[in-house]
Design an enzyme around this catalytic site. Structure first.
Site, PDB file in Angstrom:
ATOM      1  N   TYR A  33       0.838  -1.208   0.000  1.00  0.00           N
ATOM      2  CA  TYR A  33       0.000   0.000   0.000  1.00  0.00           C
ATOM      3  C   TYR A  33       0.862   1.243   0.000  1.00  0.00           C
ATOM      4  O   TYR A  33       2.071   1.191   0.223  1.00  0.00           O
ATOM      5  CB  TYR A  33      -0.973  -0.004   1.184  1.00  0.00           C
ATOM      6  CG  TYR A  33      -0.380   0.393   2.522  1.00  0.00           C
ATOM      7  CD1 TYR A  33       0.503  -0.438   3.194  1.00  0.00           C
ATOM      8  CD2 TYR A  33      -0.697   1.610   3.114  1.00  0.00           C
ATOM      9  CE1 TYR A  33       1.038  -0.072   4.423  1.00  0.00           C
ATOM     10  CE2 TYR A  33      -0.173   1.984   4.350  1.00  0.00           C
ATOM     11  CZ  TYR A  33       0.696   1.143   4.997  1.00  0.00           C
ATOM     12  OH  TYR A  33       1.233   1.511   6.205  1.00  0.00           O
ATOM     13  N   ARG A  52       8.511   4.293  -4.346  1.00  0.00           N
ATOM     14  CA  ARG A  52       8.520   3.301  -3.270  1.00  0.00           C
ATOM     15  C   ARG A  52       7.520   2.187  -3.550  1.00  0.00           C
ATOM     16  O   ARG A  52       7.773   1.011  -3.236  1.00  0.00           O
ATOM     17  CB  ARG A  52       8.227   3.967  -1.922  1.00  0.00           C
ATOM     18  CG  ARG A  52       8.397   3.011  -0.750  1.00  0.00           C
ATOM     19  CD  ARG A  52       8.269   3.703   0.590  1.00  0.00           C
ATOM     20  NE  ARG A  52       6.936   4.274   0.753  1.00  0.00           N
ATOM     21  CZ  ARG A  52       6.601   5.116   1.731  1.00  0.00           C
ATOM     22  NH1 ARG A  52       7.500   5.503   2.620  1.00  0.00           N
ATOM     23  NH2 ARG A  52       5.374   5.592   1.818  1.00  0.00           N
ATOM     24  N   ARG A 100      -7.713 -20.294  -2.423  1.00  0.00           N
ATOM     25  CA  ARG A 100      -6.741 -20.104  -1.333  1.00  0.00           C
ATOM     26  C   ARG A 100      -5.657 -21.177  -1.362  1.00  0.00           C
ATOM     27  O   ARG A 100      -5.927 -22.363  -1.166  1.00  0.00           O
ATOM     28  CB  ARG A 100      -7.450 -20.113   0.025  1.00  0.00           C
ATOM     29  CG  ARG A 100      -6.474 -19.797   1.172  1.00  0.00           C
ATOM     30  CD  ARG A 100      -7.171 -19.729   2.526  1.00  0.00           C
ATOM     31  NE  ARG A 100      -6.224 -19.343   3.567  1.00  0.00           N
ATOM     32  CZ  ARG A 100      -5.415 -20.202   4.208  1.00  0.00           C
ATOM     33  NH1 ARG A 100      -5.460 -21.492   3.940  1.00  0.00           N
ATOM     34  NH2 ARG A 100      -4.571 -19.757   5.112  1.00  0.00           N
ATOM     35  N   LYS A 146       6.504  -1.814   2.120  1.00  0.00           N
ATOM     36  CA  LYS A 146       5.260  -1.219   2.643  1.00  0.00           C
ATOM     37  C   LYS A 146       4.115  -2.211   2.467  1.00  0.00           C
ATOM     38  O   LYS A 146       3.206  -2.038   1.648  1.00  0.00           O
ATOM     39  CB  LYS A 146       4.964   0.138   1.990  1.00  0.00           C
ATOM     40  CG  LYS A 146       4.031   0.991   2.864  1.00  0.00           C
ATOM     41  CD  LYS A 146       4.144   2.450   2.532  1.00  0.00           C
ATOM     42  CE  LYS A 146       3.126   3.316   3.275  1.00  0.00           C
ATOM     43  NZ  LYS A 146       3.191   3.252   4.731  1.00  0.00           N
ATOM     44  N   GLU A 179      10.994   3.082  14.698  1.00  0.00           N
ATOM     45  CA  GLU A 179      10.171   4.131  14.090  1.00  0.00           C
ATOM     46  C   GLU A 179       8.821   4.155  14.785  1.00  0.00           C
ATOM     47  O   GLU A 179       8.584   3.386  15.721  1.00  0.00           O
ATOM     48  CB  GLU A 179      10.005   3.863  12.586  1.00  0.00           C
ATOM     49  CG  GLU A 179       9.371   2.512  12.282  1.00  0.00           C
ATOM     50  CD  GLU A 179       9.368   2.152  10.801  1.00  0.00           C
ATOM     51  OE1 GLU A 179       9.285   3.044   9.959  1.00  0.00           O
ATOM     52  OE2 GLU A 179       9.409   0.937  10.526  1.00  0.00           O
ATOM     53  N   LEU A 204      10.780   1.618   7.536  1.00  0.00           N
ATOM     54  CA  LEU A 204      10.281   2.041   6.239  1.00  0.00           C
ATOM     55  C   LEU A 204      11.016   3.325   5.823  1.00  0.00           C
ATOM     56  O   LEU A 204      11.176   4.237   6.640  1.00  0.00           O
ATOM     57  CB  LEU A 204       8.779   2.319   6.317  1.00  0.00           C
ATOM     58  CG  LEU A 204       8.156   2.663   4.969  1.00  0.00           C
ATOM     59  CD1 LEU A 204       8.042   1.417   4.095  1.00  0.00           C
ATOM     60  CD2 LEU A 204       6.791   3.303   5.141  1.00  0.00           C
TER      61      LEU A 204
HETATM   62  N1  PDD Z   1       2.518   5.303   7.173  1.00  0.00           N
HETATM   63  N2  PDD Z   1       7.109   4.204   9.030  1.00  0.00           N
HETATM   64  C1  PDD Z   1       5.977   3.486   8.993  1.00  0.00           C
HETATM   65  C2  PDD Z   1       5.920   2.192   9.715  1.00  0.00           C
HETATM   66  C3  PDD Z   1       4.857   3.974   8.286  1.00  0.00           C
HETATM   67  O1  PDD Z   1       3.734   3.248   8.241  1.00  0.00           O
HETATM   68  C4  PDD Z   1       4.936   5.232   7.639  1.00  0.00           C
HETATM   69  C5  PDD Z   1       3.785   5.805   6.866  1.00  0.00           C
HETATM   70  C6  PDD Z   1       6.148   5.943   7.715  1.00  0.00           C
HETATM   71  C7  PDD Z   1       6.332   7.290   7.062  1.00  0.00           C
HETATM   72  O2  PDD Z   1       6.397   7.171   5.653  1.00  0.00           O
HETATM   73  P1  PDD Z   1       5.911   8.368   4.701  1.00  0.00           P
HETATM   74  O3  PDD Z   1       6.659   9.573   5.120  1.00  0.00           O
HETATM   75  O4  PDD Z   1       6.276   7.915   3.348  1.00  0.00           O
HETATM   76  O5  PDD Z   1       4.431   8.523   4.910  1.00  0.00           O
HETATM   77  C8  PDD Z   1       7.210   5.390   8.406  1.00  0.00           C
HETATM   78  C9  PDD Z   1       1.336   5.756   6.473  1.00  0.00           C
HETATM   79  C10 PDD Z   1       1.123   7.235   6.524  1.00  0.00           C
HETATM   80  C11 PDD Z   1       0.160   4.957   6.984  1.00  0.00           C
HETATM   81  O6  PDD Z   1       0.348   3.771   7.173  1.00  0.00           O
HETATM   82  O7  PDD Z   1      -0.950   5.504   7.144  1.00  0.00           O
END
Ligand code: PDD
Length: 284
Positions: A33, A52, A100, A146, A179, A204
């Protein structure tokens, strides 16, 4: 107003936007996603998000459902149809619907869905500073992908919410912060150095992180990309997070202990201003 979503080539009212119960995103979390911000009706740092997406799909051998340029076109059309001025575009690509079975299905088209969410990003209540709760990082070894397998983050952010906090910081066994539950994590040392964990499979690679660090470097702000511990964060002058959904957001307490003065830090507020200025000027 009716919200419009996108499902495999069609723009539909949200209530009619559906995928099969055999979809591998639903059964196996076999999907990727992206979340991109929308400001003034335009996408923020979207080239980074698309790059990404391509990388994440490549890492799980998932063919891109559409060429990147076409995906961007659909995103813009969705923003237009929803008359979205400020908020988020969510996009998910999965390995499609098939009987499945764990290995990849053959000849099955991927699923691609998108929807938008209205959200105040600039005048957000979080801009006044958020409380963070630390939780153990129980995730897998490929956090650079992601993936839609977000149960550890759901549990982390629920634990944070239950404690009256707005974000969770995930901690390794060695005490270092990886993070946030859905954001990257930063501290500012008492010497004014901005510290954040380097890019690796442990975190990430945030698109907001990438843009914000480049903006900071251009302004001669001192940056150290290295792991930092929860203990170091407790003694830091400032802390903040970055993400598409929060831009740069001050962290004013961790586990109930104030960071610095317990109010948003000076460098943090400067970073937020610099990033929002960049976002407004470069959104497309
Ligand atoms: N999440 N680390 C994690 C685990 C994340 O899920 C996200 C973003 C980030 C920041 O990445 P970016 O700057 O590209 O948004 C770091 C999104 C916003 C979400 O899951 O809603």
């Amino acid at each position: 107003m009716h919200r419009i979503a996108y499902v495999n080539g069609d723009f539909l009212p949200l209530e009619e936007a559906k995928v099969s119960i055999l979809d591998r995103g639903f059964l196996f979390a076999d999907g990727i996603y992206e979340v991109a911000a929308v400001l003034d009706g335009k996408l923020v740092d979207n080239a980074l998000h698309l790059a990404r997406l391509q990388r994440s799909c490549g890492e799980i051998a998932l063919a891109l459902p559409l060429p990147l340029a076409k995906i961007a076109e659909v995103e813009r059309e969705l923003v237009r149809r929803n008359d979205l001025r400020e908020g988020l575009v969510y996009l998910e690509a999965t390995r499609g619907a098939a009987e499945r079975d764990f290995p990849f299905p053959q000849g099955v088209p991927p699923t691609l869905v998108m929807f938008t969410q209205e959200k105040p990003l600039v005048d957000s209540p979080a801009a006044k500073g958020i409380a963070v709760k630390s939780v153990p990082d129980i995730r897998w070894a490929r956090r650079d992908i992601k993936s839609v397998a977000l149960l550890p983050q759901v549990l982390a952010k629920q634990a944070a919410a239950a404690a009256g906090c707005q974000e969770a910081w995930m901690i390794e066994d060695d005490g270092t912060v990886t993070e946030g539950g859905s954001s990257n994590a930063y501290i500012v040392t008492r010497e004014g150095v901005l510290v954040t964990r380097p890019i690796s499979n442990d975190i990430l690679a945030g698109c907001t992180r990438k843009a914000a660090l480049a903006l900071a470097a251009e302004r001669q702000i001192r940056i150290e990309e290295r792991p930092f511990t929860l203990e170091e964060a407790h003694g830091a002058a400032e802390a903040f997070i970055t993400s598409a959904s929060s831009f740069v957001t001050p962290v004013v307490s961790i586990d109930g202990k104030p960071i610095g003065s317990g109010t948003p830090g000076k460098l943090t507020l400067r970073m937020r201003e610099i990033y929002i200025d960049h976002a407004r000027k470069s959104a497309e």
